[in-house]
Design a protein around this motif. Structure first.
Motif, short mmCIF file in Angstrom:
data_model
loop_
_atom_site.label_atom_id
_atom_site.label_comp_id
_atom_site.label_asym_id
_atom_site.label_seq_id
_atom_site.Cartn_x
_atom_site.Cartn_y
_atom_site.Cartn_z
N GLU A 39 0.85 -1.19 0.00
CA GLU A 39 0.00 0.00 0.00
C GLU A 39 0.88 1.23 0.00
OE1 GLU A 39 -2.81 0.34 3.24
OE2 GLU A 39 -3.58 2.25 2.48
N ASN A 67 -4.52 5.06 -2.05
CA ASN A 67 -5.73 5.50 -1.36
C ASN A 67 -6.38 6.66 -2.11
OD1 ASN A 67 -5.85 4.10 1.46
ND2 ASN A 67 -3.68 4.59 1.10
N GLU A 96 -7.93 2.05 -2.99
CA GLU A 96 -8.61 1.85 -1.70
C GLU A 96 -9.47 3.07 -1.41
OE1 GLU A 96 -5.89 0.97 1.46
OE2 GLU A 96 -4.99 -0.71 0.37
N ASP A 152 -11.73 0.39 2.28
CA ASP A 152 -10.76 0.55 3.36
C ASP A 152 -11.49 0.77 4.69
OD1 ASP A 152 -8.30 0.88 4.56
OD2 ASP A 152 -7.68 2.53 3.26
N LYS A 200 -11.00 -4.32 3.46
CA LYS A 200 -9.90 -4.23 4.43
C LYS A 200 -10.53 -4.00 5.80
CE LYS A 200 -5.96 -2.57 3.28
NZ LYS A 200 -4.89 -1.56 3.04
N GLU A 236 -5.93 -5.24 8.57
CA GLU A 236 -4.98 -4.15 8.81
C GLU A 236 -4.52 -4.17 10.26
OE1 GLU A 236 -5.99 -0.43 6.24
OE2 GLU A 236 -7.65 -0.70 7.61
MG MG Z 1 -5.64 2.39 2.89
#
Ligand code: MG
Ligand code: C2E
Ligand code: MG
Ligand code: MG
Length: 283
Positions: A59, A118, A150, A180, A201, A236
């Protein structure tokens, strides 16, 4: 309203006069120039396939190196950027920089990694970032297979027609999409099942927060829900091996967290990757 005494007499204190707000206005002004001044940088954090233990991707996380204040967290400046169109400029910079890094890694051992960037929901509303990503794909054919986007879940965002349409367009172009911070934004189940996404996520508050133990049944339910909808799952905030093992037992596919690595600059990431693979081979 609180009345404050000053030398010039009484003044009314308004929320926008708070030191915090004024500081954010100053930061916003400085952020406007940060791109041109080369103060932004992407750091990378690995995402691990729990079954094979191989690195599946990484990421890209934004950092702002302020000349006086040092490194400023995106948790501070992204919300400031989201108050204005500035977030669109930043979003396009992030996409451009991610693409540059993907292309730079292409002929290296990192060539098979997928890089996640992101995007703020605020960017999807105007659609400029969709046009930008359309252009990116024309200039870099196949880039959509090597990138993931994301989007943070926040209250009601996915019921916004413009957001849904933007996601649909990105999906049709072949970009992979992930939700996310899942579990923090109250997505309605009916929208969740219709989103053109591939991945959820799980927010790290479920994994390593103070309630992490009592959250176990909740985590299990989220993973089952994701699989029912044919989405795969990234956990995460993995900070300990036991958490990784536990999530693997619950059929979670991928993990990300300080246990593997903190987000680090691209060159350090390449070094980390080499060492990680040596360790895997030597076991
Ligand atoms: Mg993220
Ligand atoms: P996120 O996308 O959910 O990113 C994960 C955050 O968790 C990152 O914080 C990462 O450093 C942190 N993290 C990862 N593993 C662990 C762990 O094991 N323990 C703990 N305590 N933390 C961990 P970071 O880099 O400060 O980013 C914060 C948020 O800022 C991101 O959350 C994302 O929502 C936003 N952000 C970051 N980069 C960008 C960007 O380029 N564009 C936009 N729109 N938002 C960004
Ligand atoms: Mg997250
Ligand atoms: Mg987040």
């Amino acid at each position: 309203h609180a009345k404050q005494q000053t030398e010039g007499g009484p003044v009314w204190f308004e929320p926008w006069m708070s030191a915090e707000y004024l500081e954010s206005v100053v930061l916003e002004g400085e952020l406007r120039d940060a791109i041109e001044k080369n103060e932004l940088q992407l750091f990378y954090q690995p995402q691990i396939n729990l079954a094979t233990r191989q690195v599946d991707g990484c990421e890209a996380l934004l950092r702002w190196f302020h000349p006086e204040r040092g490194m400023i967290s995106p948790a501070v400046f992204i919300p400031i950027a989201e108050r204005s169109m500035l977030i669109e400029e930043i979003g396009m910079w992030v996409v451009a920089e991610t693409v540059r890094q993907v292309e730079a890694w292409k002929e290296t051992e990192l060539g098979s990694l997928r890089v996640s960037a992101n995007l703020s929901v605020k960017e999807l509303v105007s659609g400029r970032i969709v046009d930008y990503l359309t252009g990116v794909r024309e200039i870099h054919p196949g880039i959509e297979d090597r990138m993931e986007l994301e989007i943070t879940e926040s209250f009601g965002v996915f019921s916004d027609g413009r957001v849904f349409e933007a996601l649909q367009k990105l999906h049709q172009m072949g970009y992979r999409l992930a939700i996310d911070d899942f579990g923090t934004g109250y997505s309605s189940l009916s929208y969740l099942s219709r989103l053109p996404i591939q991945r959820l996520k799980i927010d790290r508050s479920f994994i390593s927060g103070p309630d992490a133990c009592s959250n176990a049944p909740l985590i299990e339910t989220i993973i089952k829900l994701a699989h029912t909808l044919k989405y795969d799952v990234v956990a995460e905030g993995i900070e300990e091996l036991e958490q990784a093992n536990h999530l693997q037992q619950l059929d979670c596919e991928y993990a990300q967290g300080f246990y593997y690595s903190r987000p680090i600059p691209a060159d350090e990431f390449r070094v980390w990757y080499g060492k990680y693979h040596e360790t895997l081979l030597s076991e």
